[in-house]
Structure formats: C-alpha cells, structure tokens
Design a protein around this motif. Structure first.
Motif, short mmCIF file in Angstrom:
data_model
loop_
_atom_site.label_atom_id
_atom_site.label_comp_id
_atom_site.label_asym_id
_atom_site.label_seq_id
_atom_site.Cartn_x
_atom_site.Cartn_y
_atom_site.Cartn_z
N ALA A 167 0.56 -1.08 0.08
CA ALA A 167 0.13 -0.05 0.01
C ALA A 167 0.90 1.40 0.05
N THR A 168 0.59 1.79 -1.11
CA THR A 168 1.21 3.14 -1.08
C THR A 168 0.14 4.55 -0.83
N VAL A 169 0.76 5.67 -1.03
CA VAL A 169 -0.22 6.41 -1.27
C VAL A 169 -0.10 7.05 -2.79
N ASN A 170 -1.27 7.10 -3.18
CA ASN A 170 -1.68 7.22 -5.03
C ASN A 170 -0.48 9.23 -4.66
N LYS A 171 -0.20 9.31 -5.57
CA LYS A 171 0.47 10.40 -6.24
C LYS A 171 -0.80 12.00 -6.33
N GLU A 172 -1.24 11.34 -7.48
CA GLU A 172 -2.33 12.23 -7.95
C GLU A 172 -3.41 12.92 -6.72
N THR A 173 -4.30 11.09 -6.22
CA THR A 173 -4.85 11.63 -5.34
C THR A 173 -4.87 12.01 -3.85
N GLY A 174 -4.04 11.36 -3.11
CA GLY A 174 -4.08 10.89 -2.09
C GLY A 174 -4.39 9.49 -1.23
N ALA A 175 -5.28 9.37 -1.87
CA ALA A 175 -5.28 7.61 -1.62
C ALA A 175 -5.05 6.90 -1.06
N PRO A 176 -4.84 5.70 -0.43
CA PRO A 176 -4.35 4.56 -0.34
C PRO A 176 -4.84 4.19 -1.89
N SER A 177 -2.99 3.41 -2.17
CA SER A 177 -3.56 2.13 -3.20
C SER A 177 -3.25 1.15 -3.16
N GLN A 200 6.57 6.70 2.81
CA GLN A 200 5.90 6.15 3.74
C GLN A 200 4.92 4.90 3.31
N VAL A 201 4.89 3.99 3.02
CA VAL A 201 4.18 2.29 2.43
C VAL A 201 4.14 1.12 3.54
N THR A 202 2.75 0.48 3.48
CA THR A 202 2.56 -1.02 4.17
C THR A 202 2.80 -1.76 3.11
N MET A 203 3.27 -3.19 3.36
CA MET A 203 3.21 -4.13 2.49
C MET A 203 2.51 -5.09 3.97
N THR A 204 1.35 -5.93 3.27
CA THR A 204 0.29 -6.90 3.58
C THR A 204 1.20 -8.14 3.69
N ASP A 240 7.42 -3.27 -12.24
CA ASP A 240 7.70 -2.68 -13.59
C ASP A 240 7.70 -1.54 -13.12
N LYS A 241 9.23 -0.95 -14.04
CA LYS A 241 10.17 0.65 -14.32
C LYS A 241 8.46 1.78 -14.77
N ARG A 242 7.51 1.05 -15.10
CA ARG A 242 6.09 1.99 -15.53
C ARG A 242 5.56 1.89 -13.97
N SER A 243 5.72 1.41 -13.20
CA SER A 243 4.19 1.15 -12.35
C SER A 243 4.35 2.86 -11.56
N LYS A 244 3.04 2.88 -10.81
CA LYS A 244 2.12 3.85 -10.18
C LYS A 244 3.74 3.85 -8.90
N ILE A 245 3.65 2.63 -8.28
CA ILE A 245 4.42 2.44 -7.23
C ILE A 245 4.98 3.55 -6.76
N ILE A 246 6.64 3.88 -7.81
CA ILE A 246 7.16 4.10 -7.85
C ILE A 246 7.21 5.22 -6.98
N ALA A 247 6.40 6.54 -8.38
CA ALA A 247 5.80 7.31 -7.94
C ALA A 247 5.68 8.02 -6.96
N ASN A 248 4.15 6.81 -6.47
CA ASN A 248 3.68 7.20 -5.31
C ASN A 248 5.11 7.19 -4.35
N ILE A 249 6.41 6.29 -3.76
CA ILE A 249 6.99 6.10 -2.92
C ILE A 249 8.11 7.52 -2.84
N TYR A 263 0.02 -10.32 8.44
CA TYR A 263 0.91 -9.39 8.77
C TYR A 263 1.17 -7.73 7.77
N SER A 264 1.53 -6.95 9.08
CA SER A 264 1.68 -5.79 8.28
C SER A 264 2.75 -5.04 8.72
N LEU A 265 4.10 -4.73 7.24
CA LEU A 265 5.22 -4.39 7.35
C LEU A 265 4.84 -3.07 7.26
#
Length: 151
Positions: free
Chosen positions: A26-36, A70-74, A56-65, A82-84
């Motif tokens: 889970a990342t914070v969406n760069k454009e909307t501020g919502a969880p992604s 701050q991110v959370t993995m499940t 993938d180099k085109r993933s929005k995960i990268i721009a979000n980070i 577990y939440s990491l």
C-alpha cells in the motif's frame, strides 16, 4: 495471537521472505492522496529490517514512493496476517541484471504488526502460479531474485 508488534521481522518471517512470496503493498497515490494497493511477488528480505522488491519500471508504485515514502506491506504467512510498515526508497531505477525493465526498491521496516483478528489462525496461505511459459517464468524469477539479493 493478533496485534503482536515488533520492530523487525521475526526469524520465521525472515525465512519466509528468503524466496518469492505473494504480498500486497500500500502506497499513497501521488495524484489523489488516496491509498493505492498492488500485489507483488518479487520480494526478498535482505535482513530482519530490510526488504527489497522489484516492480515494473512503469509502475505507479515508484512515483508514489518518491512522493511519499511511507508504505505498508501485507504478508500472509505463519498462520497469520502481518503488516510491515516503514520507509521505501528506489535503489536502482533499472535492474541491469534482468531482461525486463524493473526498478529495485528497498523498504526499511519500522514496524511489524500481527493484524490477524482475535481467535483465528489461517489454515492455508495464498498460492499463485505464473500463467505464461513455465520455463521462461522460472528463468526470469531466478534472475530477479538473484538481483534482489545482490542489490
């Protein structure tokens, strides 16, 4: 045993993340501020407080980070969920060791929380299979995991 909190991976979770495993991030969406939330499997625990993963180099995960690290993995493992949580950063924009255009990201864990609801234990973990050429999948997975370990 819900709600147990640690500052790093337990030995069992560290062992689980020594090979490819299904997790969500889970990342914070760069454009909307919502969880992604996205599912990934190319993940490797370098040590008890550091997890590396490839996307993938085109993933929005990268721009979000890059906007909000701050991110959370499940992680579903060891009969629980577990939440990491922690801070992620891009280590390599392009992983030269693999044929796909992947980005290497590292998560520094600040908290590991057992988030399973009270009085329950999971009896099976999620399983997945690659739906493309099996031989090619094994070769690619081996290349990506080796690159994650090398960093």
């Amino acid at each position: 045993m819900g709600n147990r909190i640690e500052t790093s991976l337990t030995e069992d979770l560290l062992s689980t993340l020594q090979e490819e495993h299904y997790v969500t991030i889970a990342t914070v969406n760069k454009e909307t501020g919502a969880p992604s939330v996205n599912a990934i499997s190319w993940i490797f625990a370098k040590n008890a407080s550091t997890v590396r993963f490839a996307v993938d180099k085109r993933s929005k995960i990268i721009a979000n980070i890059q906007e909000e690290p701050q991110v959370t993995m499940t992680l579903i493992a060891e009969g629980s969920t577990y939440s990491l949580s922690g801070r992620a950063k891009v280590l390599k924009e392009t992983m030269d060791e693999v044929p796909l255009k992947l980005t290497l990201i590292e998560l520094t864990i600040q908290e590991v929380r057992d988030v399973m609801f009270y009085g329950a234990r999971l009896t099976a973990e999620p399983k997945f299979e690659k739906t493309y050429d099996e031989e090619a999948a094994v070769k690619l997975d081996n290349q990506v995991m080796a690159a994650l370990q090398k960093g």
